[in-house]
Design a protein around this motif. Structure first.
Motif, short mmCIF file in Angstrom:
data_model
loop_
_atom_site.label_atom_id
_atom_site.label_comp_id
_atom_site.label_asym_id
_atom_site.label_seq_id
_atom_site.Cartn_x
_atom_site.Cartn_y
_atom_site.Cartn_z
N GLU A 27 4.93 14.73 3.47
CA GLU A 27 3.91 15.08 2.67
C GLU A 27 4.80 14.68 1.63
OE1 GLU A 27 2.02 18.91 3.88
OE2 GLU A 27 1.30 17.38 5.73
N GLN A 28 6.31 15.09 1.16
CA GLN A 28 6.33 15.08 -0.44
C GLN A 28 6.58 13.49 -0.69
OE1 GLN A 28 5.42 17.50 -2.64
NE2 GLN A 28 4.21 18.06 -0.46
N ILE A 29 7.23 12.79 0.62
CA ILE A 29 7.32 11.22 0.28
C ILE A 29 6.38 10.17 0.17
CG2 ILE A 29 9.35 9.66 1.16
CD1 ILE A 29 10.94 12.07 2.45
N VAL A 30 6.34 9.40 -1.56
CA VAL A 30 5.09 8.54 -0.89
C VAL A 30 6.37 7.21 -0.28
CG1 VAL A 30 4.28 6.72 -2.32
CG2 VAL A 30 4.64 9.85 -3.01
N VAL A 31 5.76 6.60 0.81
CA VAL A 31 6.53 5.36 0.74
C VAL A 31 5.14 4.13 0.47
CG1 VAL A 31 7.57 6.11 2.33
CG2 VAL A 31 5.84 5.17 3.18
N MET A 62 0.79 -1.06 0.11
CA MET A 62 -0.07 -0.21 -0.01
C MET A 62 0.62 1.52 -0.41
SD MET A 62 -2.83 1.12 2.18
CE MET A 62 -1.53 0.92 3.89
N GLN A 63 1.21 2.18 -0.97
CA GLN A 63 1.40 3.45 -1.01
C GLN A 63 0.37 4.67 -0.14
OE1 GLN A 63 3.69 4.33 -4.85
NE2 GLN A 63 4.22 2.25 -4.85
N ILE A 64 1.41 5.21 0.59
CA ILE A 64 1.25 5.88 1.20
C ILE A 64 1.69 7.26 1.76
CG2 ILE A 64 -0.71 4.84 3.27
CD1 ILE A 64 1.57 4.95 5.48
N LYS A 65 2.40 8.27 2.25
CA LYS A 65 2.78 9.57 2.28
C LYS A 65 3.50 9.81 3.68
CE LYS A 65 -0.43 12.83 2.35
NZ LYS A 65 -1.05 14.43 2.02
N LEU A 66 4.60 9.31 3.47
CA LEU A 66 5.32 9.47 4.69
C LEU A 66 4.69 10.03 5.76
CD1 LEU A 66 8.58 8.44 5.99
CD2 LEU A 66 9.21 9.68 5.50
N SER A 67 4.10 11.20 5.76
CA SER A 67 3.68 11.99 7.11
C SER A 67 2.27 11.02 7.62
CB SER A 67 3.06 13.00 6.85
OG SER A 67 2.30 12.99 5.55
N ASP A 68 1.61 9.65 6.80
CA ASP A 68 1.10 9.15 7.58
C ASP A 68 1.41 7.50 7.76
OD1 ASP A 68 -1.06 10.78 6.58
OD2 ASP A 68 -1.26 10.28 4.75
N LEU A 69 2.59 7.72 7.86
CA LEU A 69 3.28 6.32 8.02
C LEU A 69 3.26 6.46 9.81
CD1 LEU A 69 4.71 3.59 7.18
CD2 LEU A 69 6.60 5.03 7.87
N PRO A 70 2.51 4.69 10.77
CA PRO A 70 2.10 5.22 12.00
C PRO A 70 3.63 4.77 12.59
CG PRO A 70 0.91 3.10 11.16
CD PRO A 70 1.76 4.04 10.16
N PHE A 71 3.35 5.10 14.09
CA PHE A 71 4.79 4.73 14.87
C PHE A 71 5.55 3.04 14.69
CE2 PHE A 71 3.04 8.45 17.19
CZ PHE A 71 4.03 9.66 16.17
N GLY A 72 7.04 3.29 14.79
CA GLY A 72 7.51 2.16 14.58
C GLY A 72 7.07 0.89 13.20
N ALA A 73 6.01 1.61 12.57
CA ALA A 73 5.87 1.41 10.82
C ALA A 73 7.08 1.27 9.84
CB ALA A 73 4.62 1.67 10.53
N VAL A 118 11.12 3.75 0.58
CA VAL A 118 10.98 4.96 -0.19
C VAL A 118 10.37 4.53 -1.81
CG1 VAL A 118 11.92 6.98 -0.46
CG2 VAL A 118 12.64 6.19 1.30
N ARG A 119 9.48 5.25 -2.12
CA ARG A 119 9.18 4.99 -3.64
C ARG A 119 9.14 6.16 -4.63
NH1 ARG A 119 9.97 0.21 -4.42
NH2 ARG A 119 8.85 -1.24 -3.05
N GLU A 120 8.74 7.27 -4.04
CA GLU A 120 9.22 8.48 -4.25
C GLU A 120 9.28 10.13 -4.56
OE1 GLU A 120 5.55 11.18 -7.34
OE2 GLU A 120 4.81 9.16 -6.91
N ILE A 121 9.95 10.44 -4.89
CA ILE A 121 10.34 11.63 -4.06
C ILE A 121 9.70 13.34 -4.58
CG2 ILE A 121 11.97 13.53 -2.76
CD1 ILE A 121 13.49 10.65 -1.93
#
Lengths: 206, 77
Positions: free
Chosen positions: B66-70, B1-12, B16-19
């Motif tokens: 927010e600009q990094i997709v992971v 699942m691709q999400i913004k780095l800012s939405d990645l939960p703690f410890g998860a 990195v897919r896109e900058i």
């Protein structure tokens, strides 16, 4: 390495080689500098300790080297004042040899700025410092492979204990301009360029 | 699942897919496409957001995160 002195103003001895010591913040550049020149630059365990620069001299095999301890930088596209100093020093000393210092536990980050230096066509030597910390963390660095890949001398050091520093000083004269194209080729496994680095001191890996 | 780095939960952990911001600024710090990272700290409002990549701890502003997709690889739970 027999004689050393450090001073704020750079006055260049006749016929000497200028060595710019460059690398990420907090990789032990100043500690190495102190080891090589017998100077007393401030070394602390946090990044950004060197925002100004120092220079010092030492003599190795009858050749005078003036080492300049450059503030730590992550890249040659400056993002803050200390990085600007670093970039300006590279520009001001186009004939200098660059000693790129890497943290053995974080080699990939250090190699970013190392490759930027190599792109500028300056003669380079790489010091992989903090080998003791890497050892503690069970990280091994394949120095021979790195040397083969980059085509410039790579020396492992531990500035705090002095290990490898002598070897680094001796290898300085073998610093050479890296061929970025050849590095890319070797990385992609093309052109089995297995020729050994000129003047390799028999690391056994070539 | 691709999400913004800012939405990645703690410890998860995630790859990195896109900058979408200045890649140079992040690349030279050791954050590159294809690298696996772990969320360490995420402060609200402006950040900082701190991630761990191997031995490296990298801090950045929330706008940068927010600009990094992971792509998520583990919840760390």
């Amino acid at each position: 390495m027999t004689e050393g002195k450090a001073e704020k103003n750079i006055d260049l001895p006749e016929g000497g080689t200028i060595v710019l010591m460059l690398g990420n913040p907090n990789v032990g550049k100043s500690a190495l500098f102190n080891r090589m020149t017998g100077a007393n630059a401030v070394v602390s365990n946090y990044p950004g300790t060197t925002v100004d620069f120092m220079s010092g001299t030492f003599i190795e095999s009858g050749h005078i080297y003036t080492i300049i301890d450059v503030p730590g930088t992550y890249s040659l596209e400056p993002r803050d004042a200390a990085e600007e100093v670093a970039v300006r020093m590279l520009r001001d000393h186009p004939d200098a040899t660059v000693m790129v210092v890497l943290d053995a536990t974080k080699t990939d980050r250090g190699l970013y700025v190392a490759l930027e230096v190599m792109e500028r066509g300056m003669p380079c030597i790489v010091a992989v410092n903090m080998m003791d910390a890497a050892h503690e963390k069970k990280i091994t660095v394949d120095i021979a492979a790195l040397q083969r890949l980059l085509g410039v001398p790579v020396v492992s050091t531990t500035a705090t204990s002095g290990e490898g520093v002598r070897n680094l000083a001796e290898m300085l004269r073998k610093a050479q301009v890296a061929d970025i194209g050849a590095i890319a080729e070797r990385l992609h496994g093309e052109g089995q360029a297995r020729e050994s680095v000129r003047g390799c001191d028999g690391c056994g890996g070539c | 699942m691709q999400i913004k780095l800012s939405d990645l939960p703690f410890g998860a952990t995630a790859i990195v897919r896109e900058i979408r911001t200045s890649a140079h600024n992040l690349n030279c710090m050791g954050l590159r496409i294809g690298k696996e990272l772990k969320m360490v700290t995420k402060q609200p409002i402006k950040g900082p957001v701190v991630v761990l990549i191997g031995e490296l701890e990298i801090a950045m502003g929330l706008e940068t995160a927010e600009q990094i997709v992971v792509e998520t690889t583990g919840t760390g739970a």
